[in-house]
Every structure is written in C-alpha cells, then in structure tokens.
Scaffold this active site. Structure first.
Site, PDB file in Angstrom:
ATOM      1  N   ASP A 142      12.670  16.712  19.340  1.00 39.66           N
ATOM      2  CA  ASP A 142      12.413  17.962  20.057  1.00 39.66           C
ATOM      3  C   ASP A 142      13.386  18.086  21.230  1.00 39.66           C
ATOM      4  OD1 ASP A 142      11.179  20.366  20.501  1.00 39.66           O
ATOM      5  OD2 ASP A 142       9.498  19.520  21.622  1.00 39.66           O
ATOM      6  N   TYR A 144      15.188  20.711  24.415  1.00 43.16           N
ATOM      7  CA  TYR A 144      14.712  21.345  25.651  1.00 43.16           C
ATOM      8  C   TYR A 144      15.762  22.400  25.995  1.00 43.16           C
ATOM      9  CZ  TYR A 144      12.421  20.776  30.337  1.00 43.16           C
ATOM     10  OH  TYR A 144      11.706  20.921  31.500  1.00 43.16           O
ATOM     11  N   HIS A 149      13.056  27.963  30.425  1.00 47.70           N
ATOM     12  CA  HIS A 149      11.910  27.048  30.386  1.00 47.70           C
ATOM     13  C   HIS A 149      12.159  25.849  31.296  1.00 47.70           C
ATOM     14  CE1 HIS A 149       8.610  24.619  28.833  1.00 47.70           C
ATOM     15  NE2 HIS A 149       9.459  23.684  28.462  1.00 47.70           N
ATOM     16  N   ARG A 158       9.808  20.355  41.144  1.00 51.44           N
ATOM     17  CA  ARG A 158      10.862  20.152  42.139  1.00 51.44           C
ATOM     18  C   ARG A 158      11.352  21.516  42.609  1.00 51.44           C
ATOM     19  NH1 ARG A 158      11.971  17.255  37.704  1.00 51.44           N
ATOM     20  NH2 ARG A 158      13.333  18.932  37.029  1.00 51.44           N
ATOM     21  N   GLU A 217       3.393  25.305  22.762  1.00 52.38           N
ATOM     22  CA  GLU A 217       4.801  25.560  23.076  1.00 52.38           C
ATOM     23  C   GLU A 217       5.392  26.354  21.920  1.00 52.38           C
ATOM     24  OE1 GLU A 217       6.775  21.866  24.184  1.00 52.38           O
ATOM     25  OE2 GLU A 217       6.139  22.154  26.258  1.00 52.38           O
ATOM     26  N   GLU A 219       8.160  27.401  19.760  1.00 47.62           N
ATOM     27  CA  GLU A 219       9.451  26.790  19.439  1.00 47.62           C
ATOM     28  C   GLU A 219       9.910  27.184  18.043  1.00 47.62           C
ATOM     29  OE1 GLU A 219       9.981  22.674  20.222  1.00 47.62           O
ATOM     30  OE2 GLU A 219       8.589  22.636  21.933  1.00 47.62           O
ATOM     31  N   ASP A 251       4.566  22.979  19.480  1.00 48.88           N
ATOM     32  CA  ASP A 251       4.531  21.613  20.002  1.00 48.88           C
ATOM     33  C   ASP A 251       3.366  21.527  20.997  1.00 48.88           C
ATOM     34  OD1 ASP A 251       5.193  19.047  20.821  1.00 48.88           O
ATOM     35  OD2 ASP A 251       6.694  19.740  22.262  1.00 48.88           O
ATOM     36  N   ARG A 255      -0.931  18.676  29.155  1.00 51.73           N
ATOM     37  CA  ARG A 255      -0.097  18.592  30.368  1.00 51.73           C
ATOM     38  C   ARG A 255      -0.556  17.512  31.336  1.00 51.73           C
ATOM     39  NH1 ARG A 255       4.206  20.862  28.286  1.00 51.73           N
ATOM     40  NH2 ARG A 255       3.942  23.079  27.792  1.00 51.73           N
ATOM     41  N   GLN A 258       0.533  14.232  29.847  1.00 53.01           N
ATOM     42  CA  GLN A 258       1.995  14.201  29.968  1.00 53.01           C
ATOM     43  C   GLN A 258       2.434  13.883  31.406  1.00 53.01           C
ATOM     44  OE1 GLN A 258       3.718  17.985  28.855  1.00 53.01           O
ATOM     45  NE2 GLN A 258       5.825  17.310  29.136  1.00 53.01           N
ATOM     46  N   TYR A 262       4.750  10.455  31.705  1.00 54.77           N
ATOM     47  CA  TYR A 262       6.122  10.748  31.260  1.00 54.77           C
ATOM     48  C   TYR A 262       7.203   9.966  31.991  1.00 54.77           C
ATOM     49  CZ  TYR A 262       7.713  13.822  35.086  1.00 54.77           C
ATOM     50  OH  TYR A 262       8.127  14.316  36.285  1.00 54.77           O
ATOM     51  N   LYS A 271       2.053  14.593  23.577  1.00 58.43           N
ATOM     52  CA  LYS A 271       2.689  15.476  22.601  1.00 58.43           C
ATOM     53  C   LYS A 271       2.379  15.083  21.161  1.00 58.43           C
ATOM     54  CE  LYS A 271       5.709  17.758  25.364  1.00 58.43           C
ATOM     55  NZ  LYS A 271       5.930  19.213  25.338  1.00 58.43           N
ATOM     56  N   THR A 275       1.635  18.610  15.918  1.00 55.26           N
ATOM     57  CA  THR A 275       2.687  19.621  16.040  1.00 55.26           C
ATOM     58  C   THR A 275       2.602  20.484  14.790  1.00 55.26           C
ATOM     59  OG1 THR A 275       4.090  18.033  17.222  1.00 55.26           O
ATOM     60  CG2 THR A 275       5.169  19.996  16.361  1.00 55.26           C
ATOM     61  N   THR A 378      10.573  24.681  23.961  1.00 51.38           N
ATOM     62  CA  THR A 378       9.932  25.961  24.273  1.00 51.38           C
ATOM     63  C   THR A 378      10.974  27.050  24.509  1.00 51.38           C
ATOM     64  OG1 THR A 378       8.196  24.717  25.361  1.00 51.38           O
ATOM     65  CG2 THR A 378       8.273  27.075  25.826  1.00 51.38           C
ATOM     66  N   GLU A 392       4.082  27.383  32.111  1.00 53.49           N
ATOM     67  CA  GLU A 392       4.965  28.326  32.807  1.00 53.49           C
ATOM     68  C   GLU A 392       4.238  29.608  33.174  1.00 53.49           C
ATOM     69  OE1 GLU A 392       8.984  29.321  31.082  1.00 53.49           O
ATOM     70  OE2 GLU A 392       8.291  27.834  29.665  1.00 53.49           O
TER      71      GLU A 392
HETATM   72 CA    CA Z   1       8.456  20.834  23.191  1.00 50.06          CA
END
Ligand code: CA
Length: 447
Positions: A142, A144, A149, A158, A217, A219, A251, A255, A258, A262, A271, A275, A378, A392
């Site tokens: 997968d 990104y 996104h 951040r 997600e 995708e 996907d 959260r 994750q 992560y 994840k 899927t 995503t 998001e």
């Molecule tokens: Ca994904």
C-alpha cells in the site's frame, strides 16, 4: 508507452446484451473487465468471466463453443481456464489485448448471428453469482501517493511540518497483508487491539479492546501482470506493460491501534484485519481513453529522480478516474434513506503515477509477481469534499460528520456500510465504471 485506442473504444458501439447499452451502466461493451465468479448453485466451481451490462460472459463456456480458438487469442483464452486471474495476468499485455478485441467483436450488436447465439448460452446474471477475489495475491503493498492526504494527516500530528522531507522524492509505501484481502460484500469485524488515549499520561499503560476509531480509506489498487525476476528492476518506460488493470480498495484502518503501534516501523495490526476489493478488474486497455498528464508539481518541487522520470509517463501516466465513498447507517437503511456521499476525489490528483510506484517498488531488485496488488493509498483532493477517510474529514474526530438521520460520525459504528465507487468519463467516449466495493461493520468479538 502511449495508450492505444482501437475499435474497442468506439463510443458508438452497442452490444446485443441490452443492459450494456443503458446509460450509466458501469459495464458497457467498451469496458469488458475481468473477474472471478461462482454460481450460487450447489457444487458450482469458480471461473473467469467478463462483465457486460448486468451479465457475466463465462469464458470457460466460450472456450467450449470454440469461440476463442483463433491463434491470436488462444494463449489468453487458455489462461482463463482457471479459478483466478493469475494465469491471464502472467500472460502479459499482448495476449490480453487480443482477447479483449475478440470479446468485443463477439459482443457487438453486429456480431455474426452464430457467434451471438453461441455466446448467449454462456451469459449469467450477475445477481446469480458470488464474486470472489480476482487473483491469488502473493503480496500486497500500500502506497501513500496522495499529497493532499499525506498533508492533511501530517497536519493532525505535526501542524508546523506536515509533509516529511522524503515525500516529494520517494513513493512512500508499506508491505500490507495479503491473507486478509476480502471481496466486496464480506462483513468486516471490528478489530481489537492495544490503544492508549493520546491525552493520557505518557507513562500510562495501554488497554486491549475493540477499536473506537474505525475508519475506511478510499483507494485504487492495481494488479501486476508480467513480473520481474529477483535482482532485476523495471524501467519506468516499461512499467505500464507490467500492469494488468485496476479495482477499488478499502484499506480499513483502526486509527487508535495505528497511532499507538506505528512508531518506529509503520502500520501493522491497525490495518491488517481486513482490506476489501471490488471484484471486477478494469484493464489498462479499457482505461486508455481516460489517461491524462501526471500531477502538475508545484513550482519549487523537485523533479522526479531520473529512474522515476519518463516523458510519456509525465504526459500520459495519470488517470482521470472519479472516486466516491458513501455511508449507510443502520438507521438510514431502516428508514429507506439512500447512502450519503462522504467524499469525492479523483485519481489524477495523486502525486505519483502507477508507473512510478511500480518502478520504485522493483528498483531494489524486489521481484513483483503476476497477481501482486499495489494500492495507491487514500485518494484525497485539495477540497474538503474530496477527503478519502474519516480521519481527514473529521480532523481525527474533532469535527464529526452529520448523517441525514441526525446521527453523528467521528468514526464508524457497528452496522455502518461503506460503499466505494469509481468511474471514468470523457467527451467522445463511453463512460465506464469500476462497479462497487462494499463492506459492513460487525461488532467486535467478545474479548
Ligand atoms: Ca492505506
């Protein structure tokens, strides 16, 4: 390589399968996606078929009629005598194109009567089958690839420095889990895992239990056709020849699991619990009219490094594919309310092309194999209406979505159904669709 247009893209072409000619059908004669189906009759075996309108053309049956015996199509037709698309994927682009042209000729309104009669014996209603995973996926990766996104998610964690410095140089990805890929319609059990409240004392212990931040997600996945040998790479100019076609991918993501797990190695159990894939693989040939330029990078952004740069990929490596995600809650379903659209985005807004993702993946000599699945990550756009996940859209639950029933959603509740759709349209061509990818959330198992 420049996409080739031929008679299979003729927008005037109609099929003798009437449902294929209905405006808005995802599967007109210009599409002809491949999939793996099983009749619901007891003891039925899985087989390869092509979607046409609301029917499936059974390719095994077509073989038995001798309709695919011509030398140019025999290789691809023989590869369809399987319960997966892997042999057809392995056959590569040339044989696949020959089979598409033959099927188009047989399904056209002006096909010879004998061909029509023979093919009609092998049409099955899509309503009478279960669709299976299109391929035995050896490996799933997968990416990104949406800068929107990546920026939106980055901002949540951040605010001052949302995009990490590698993003504009390298197609970021992680190795996913192939065993938990499921076809559309498979229910998704709410996963359990370790979570820790982000605002809690940094020294507090995590808890184990059902996720409270289940997300989708939106995708797109693309399947590898002919692969590469271990130790060899795939030049960017040849990458498209290694792609079979595309499907929708959801996907599913937890959260809270994750967020805790992560660092430092990336996504893991947040994840890999499920899927979902749409079952029809729309080939690169069917997509040819909808190819477009690669994403226009902002002034000051670096050019792709030479191994990821190819003029034809810059000119034609994008894909104008509209994507949509909608939600149907239990109360909406009971009230007869239609699914509510949560996001609409376009695949052409990805920072990286499919060719760049594939070439990068193989650039270290990693062997890609027929049936391997690469997904985009995503797909979000610049606009708030073009967000491809709830993380998001709700800013990590701070700004809930209101449903037509008055219910609120920060993240998914049990019983929610998520529906992904995708389609391509362009003046002068027939609209084609990807069908849908659905999944409904089941309550967590007792822990
Ligand atoms: Ca994904």
């Amino acid at each position: 390589m420049k996409p080739v247009l031929d008679e299979t893209h003729d927008s005037e072409a109609q099929s003798w399968v009437e449902s294929a000619n209905v405006a808005g059908s995802d599967f007109p004669i210009q599409n002809l996606p491949f999939g793996v189906f099983r009749r619901r009759d007891a003891g039925a075996e899985a087989g390869v078929g092509v979607a046409i309108g609301d029917r499936i053309l059974d390719l095994d049956g077509m073989q038995s009629e001798g309709l695919l015996a011509e030398k140019s199509v025999r290789l691809a037709a023989n590869a369809c005598a399987s319960d997966s698309l892997n042999p057809l994927m392995a056959a590569g682009a040339g044989p696949r194109r020959a089979l598409r042209r033959r099927l188009h000729a047989i399904l056209r309104q002006d096909a010879p009567v004998s061909d029509r009669q023979a093919a009609a014996r092998h049409l099955i209603a899509q309503a009478d089958v279960d669709m299976l995973l299109p391929a035995v996926v050896g490996d799933y990766t997968d990416f990104y690839a949406s800068i929107f996104h990546a920026t939106n998610v980055g901002k949540l964690f951040r605010p001052d420095n949302p995009l990490l410095p590698n993003y504009k140089y390298i197609p970021i990805g992680y190795h996913g889990r192939a065993s938990s890929l499921v076809p559309t319609g498979t229910p998704v059990r709410r996963p359990c895992g370790q979570t820790r409240d982000g605002d809690a004392d940094p020294n507090s212990a995590p808890k184990f239990g059902p996720t409270h931040a289940l997300d989708y997600e939106l995708e797109v996945g693309f399947f590898v056709s002919a692969g590469n040998r271990l130790g060899e790479s795939i030049p960017i100019g040849e990458a498209e020849e290694h792609i079979f076609g595309i499907c929708l991918v959801n996907d599913w993501s937890a959260r809270d699991i994750q967020a805790w797990e992560y660092q430092p190695l990336g996504p893991f159990l947040g994840k890999s619990f499920a899927t979902s894939l749409s079952p029809w693989v729309v080939t690169m040939e069917a997509l040819a009219p909808f190819r477009t330029a690669a994403f226009a990078r902002a002034e000051g952004d670096p050019a792709p490094l030479p191994y990821l740069f190819c003029q034809s990929d810059q000119e034609q490596g994008g894909l104008d594919l509209w994507l949509e995600v909608s939600l149907l809650s239990v109360r909406m379903r009971e009230g007869g309310i239609a699914p509510v659209v949560l996001g609409r985005s376009n695949f052409r807004d990805l920072y990286w092309t499919m060719a760049q993702m594939l070439t990068h993946h193989a650039s270290n000599g990693c062997n890609l194999r027929p049936g391997d699945l690469l997904a985009s990550g995503t797909v979000s756009g610049a606009d708030k209406t073009a967000r491809g996940c709830l993380l998001e859209l709700t800013s990590r639950g701070k700004d809930p979505v209101m449903l037509p029933t008055g219910e609120e959603r920060k993240f998914l509740e049990d019983g929610d159904e998520i529906i992904l759709r995708g389609f391509c349209e362009r003046d002068g061509f027939r609209r084609i669709g990807l069908g849908s990818c659905r999944g409904t959330i089941l309550p967590a198992s007792a822990t």
